[in-house]
Design a protein around this motif. Structure first.
Motif, PDB file in Angstrom:
ATOM      1  N   ASP A 178       0.810  -1.224   0.000  1.00 29.69           N
ATOM      2  CA  ASP A 178       0.000   0.000   0.000  1.00 29.69           C
ATOM      3  C   ASP A 178       0.840   1.270   0.000  1.00 29.69           C
ATOM      4  O   ASP A 178       0.356   2.325  -0.427  1.00 29.69           O
ATOM      5  N   CYS A 179       2.079   1.195   0.494  1.00 25.76           N
ATOM      6  CA  CYS A 179       2.903   2.408   0.561  1.00 25.76           C
ATOM      7  C   CYS A 179       3.229   2.970  -0.814  1.00 25.76           C
ATOM      8  O   CYS A 179       3.693   4.114  -0.923  1.00 25.76           O
ATOM      9  N   PHE A 180       2.983   2.205  -1.875  1.00 26.64           N
ATOM     10  CA  PHE A 180       3.251   2.687  -3.233  1.00 26.64           C
ATOM     11  C   PHE A 180       1.989   3.171  -3.948  1.00 26.64           C
ATOM     12  O   PHE A 180       2.026   3.463  -5.138  1.00 26.64           O
ATOM     13  N   ILE A 181       0.887   3.244  -3.204  1.00 26.26           N
ATOM     14  CA  ILE A 181      -0.323   3.845  -3.766  1.00 26.26           C
ATOM     15  C   ILE A 181      -0.035   5.316  -4.051  1.00 26.26           C
ATOM     16  O   ILE A 181       0.570   6.013  -3.221  1.00 26.26           O
ATOM     17  N   PRO A 182      -0.418   5.841  -5.205  1.00 28.54           N
ATOM     18  CA  PRO A 182      -0.126   7.238  -5.529  1.00 28.54           C
ATOM     19  C   PRO A 182      -0.737   8.199  -4.509  1.00 28.54           C
ATOM     20  O   PRO A 182      -1.817   7.941  -3.967  1.00 28.54           O
ATOM     21  N   SER A 183      -0.027   9.277  -4.240  1.00 26.75           N
ATOM     22  CA  SER A 183      -0.557  10.303  -3.347  1.00 26.75           C
ATOM     23  C   SER A 183      -1.761  10.991  -3.995  1.00 26.75           C
ATOM     24  O   SER A 183      -1.991  10.886  -5.199  1.00 26.75           O
ATOM     25  N   LYS A 184      -2.522  11.702  -3.187  1.00 27.33           N
ATOM     26  CA  LYS A 184      -3.714  12.395  -3.690  1.00 27.33           C
ATOM     27  C   LYS A 184      -3.389  13.770  -4.263  1.00 27.33           C
ATOM     28  O   LYS A 184      -4.285  14.449  -4.769  1.00 27.33           O
ATOM     29  N   ARG A 185      -2.135  14.162  -4.201  1.00 24.31           N
ATOM     30  CA  ARG A 185      -1.745  15.469  -4.756  1.00 24.31           C
ATOM     31  C   ARG A 185      -1.981  15.475  -6.261  1.00 24.31           C
ATOM     32  O   ARG A 185      -1.651  14.513  -6.964  1.00 24.31           O
ATOM     33  N   ARG A 186      -2.567  16.540  -6.757  1.00 22.31           N
ATOM     34  CA  ARG A 186      -2.924  16.617  -8.166  1.00 22.31           C
ATOM     35  C   ARG A 186      -1.671  16.668  -9.033  1.00 22.31           C
ATOM     36  O   ARG A 186      -0.756  17.454  -8.804  1.00 22.31           O
ATOM     37  N   ALA A 187      -1.649  15.811 -10.039  1.00 21.07           N
ATOM     38  CA  ALA A 187      -0.521  15.758 -10.971  1.00 21.07           C
ATOM     39  C   ALA A 187      -0.934  14.913 -12.167  1.00 21.07           C
ATOM     40  O   ALA A 187      -1.856  14.086 -12.078  1.00 21.07           O
ATOM     41  N   THR A 188      -0.243  15.120 -13.275  1.00 19.69           N
ATOM     42  CA  THR A 188      -0.470  14.291 -14.454  1.00 19.69           C
ATOM     43  C   THR A 188       0.118  12.914 -14.215  1.00 19.69           C
ATOM     44  O   THR A 188       1.295  12.789 -13.865  1.00 19.69           O
ATOM     45  N   GLU A 189      -0.698  11.880 -14.368  1.00 19.10           N
ATOM     46  CA  GLU A 189      -0.230  10.509 -14.153  1.00 19.10           C
ATOM     47  C   GLU A 189       0.228   9.910 -15.479  1.00 19.10           C
ATOM     48  O   GLU A 189      -0.533   9.857 -16.439  1.00 19.10           O
ATOM     49  N   ILE A 190       1.489   9.485 -15.528  1.00 16.80           N
ATOM     50  CA  ILE A 190       2.073   8.926 -16.743  1.00 16.80           C
ATOM     51  C   ILE A 190       2.383   7.457 -16.487  1.00 16.80           C
ATOM     52  O   ILE A 190       3.255   7.131 -15.666  1.00 16.80           O
ATOM     53  N   TYR A 191       1.659   6.578 -17.157  1.00 18.93           N
ATOM     54  CA  TYR A 191       1.880   5.142 -16.995  1.00 18.93           C
ATOM     55  C   TYR A 191       2.963   4.692 -17.974  1.00 18.93           C
ATOM     56  O   TYR A 191       2.862   4.939 -19.180  1.00 18.93           O
ATOM     57  N   ILE A 192       3.994   4.041 -17.434  1.00 19.45           N
ATOM     58  CA  ILE A 192       5.111   3.653 -18.300  1.00 19.45           C
ATOM     59  C   ILE A 192       5.326   2.149 -18.361  1.00 19.45           C
ATOM     60  O   ILE A 192       6.225   1.686 -19.059  1.00 19.45           O
ATOM     61  N   GLY A 193       4.517   1.362 -17.652  1.00 16.62           N
ATOM     62  CA  GLY A 193       4.697  -0.077 -17.752  1.00 16.62           C
ATOM     63  C   GLY A 193       3.805  -0.831 -16.790  1.00 16.62           C
ATOM     64  O   GLY A 193       3.053  -0.244 -16.007  1.00 16.62           O
ATOM     65  N   GLU A 194       3.892  -2.175 -16.855  1.00 13.93           N
ATOM     66  CA  GLU A 194       3.176  -3.039 -15.926  1.00 13.93           C
ATOM     67  C   GLU A 194       3.963  -4.329 -15.752  1.00 13.93           C
ATOM     68  O   GLU A 194       4.742  -4.730 -16.625  1.00 13.93           O
ATOM     69  N   TYR A 195       3.771  -4.978 -14.591  1.00 14.64           N
ATOM     70  CA  TYR A 195       4.474  -6.233 -14.345  1.00 14.64           C
ATOM     71  C   TYR A 195       3.878  -6.934 -13.130  1.00 14.64           C
ATOM     72  O   TYR A 195       3.065  -6.370 -12.382  1.00 14.64           O
ATOM     73  N   ASN A 196       4.323  -8.168 -12.930  1.00 18.88           N
ATOM     74  CA  ASN A 196       3.915  -8.990 -11.800  1.00 18.88           C
ATOM     75  C   ASN A 196       5.123  -9.130 -10.865  1.00 18.88           C
ATOM     76  O   ASN A 196       6.132  -9.729 -11.241  1.00 18.88           O
TER      77      ASN A 196
END
Length: 249
Positions: free
Chosen positions: A111-129
């Motif tokens: 859970d510590c890597f859940i994005p903060s609520k501060r407004r910002a542009t979210e850029i997704y750069i990948g996915e993995y297991n």
């Protein structure tokens, strides 16, 4: 002013590796997502709670030598602050890239890597297991005039370059086929102030850091850290003998 978050999908969950915020002064703050505990070494079994870990890219307008300062500030809840500094001339010269830090991520499903609520542009750069792979990446800063491109025959490298008014931050990353560890590793770049040593920098990799490196050089730098992280995951690591700026979290 631009605010961005670099994001991954981890087992379908939204997770952030870092966020970058441009200040009115033109300085850029990089907040690195870390696990709650900071460990001084891999032998540290207790750890200390981390409240913040950030890198500041300073315009350093008062520098007579055309230098920019990069400062890391790691704040612990016990009141301790751990700081490292890097000075580089490559940004104002509009040449080369200066390393900021390298990172091996722990299991980002936490859970510590859940994005903060501060407004910002979210850029997704990948996915993995994270059961199957570990994310490793390095961050570099340059002038916006200096562009990164993927070297030939390096399809294994991924990158994202984000431009601010006075800086450009390039993230090079890859997934390695080892299960994500419980503790990640972060290695900042640090230099001593050059005026103290007649212009020479003694904290490895010394002059290479101050001058920065071209695409070939920083790709080699990234590959070196990937190798170090793999050694760590496979039990062949000597990371405990590295400079004290390295931390596990």
């Amino acid at each position: 002013m631009m605010n961005v978050k670099l994001m991954f999908k981890v087992n379908g969950l939204d997770r952030s590796i870092l966020s970058m915020y441009e200040q009115r002064s033109g300085d850029v703050i990089i907040n690195v997502k870390c696990a709650p505990l900071h460990f001084n070494s891999s032998a540290d079994l207790i750890g200390t709670t981390t409240s913040e870990n950030r890198f500041s890219l300073h315009r350093s307008n008062d520098s007579k030598d055309g230098l920019n300062k990069i400062k890391q500030t790691k704040s612990l809840v016990n009141g301790e602050k751990i700081e490292t500094h890097c000075v580089t001339n490559c940004i104002k010269k509009n040449i080369n890239f200066c390393p900021i830090f390298s990172r091996m991520m722990p299991d980002m499903s936490a859970d510590c890597f859940i994005p903060s609520k501060r407004r910002a542009t979210e850029i997704y750069i990948g996915e993995y297991n994270p059961i199957l792979q570990t994310l490793v990446f390095s961050n570099f800063v340059s002038s916006p005039a200096v562009r990164f491109f993927r070297p030939d025959a390096r399809d294994d490298l991924n990158f994202k370059q984000i431009d601010f008014m006075h800086f450009s931050v390039t993230t090079i990353w890859k997934l390695i086929n080892y299960r994500s560890p419980d503790k990640g590793v972060l290695t900042p770049i640090a230099t001593m102030r050059p005026e103290k040593f007649g212009g020479h920098l003694f904290y490895a990799p010394s002059l290479t850091v101050q001058q920065g490196g071209d695409i070939t050089r920083i790709t080699e730098y990234f590959d070196f850290h990937v190798g170090e992280f793999i050694n760590h995951l496979t039990g062949r690591s000597i990371l405990t003998n590295r400079p004290s700026g390295m931390a596990w979290f």
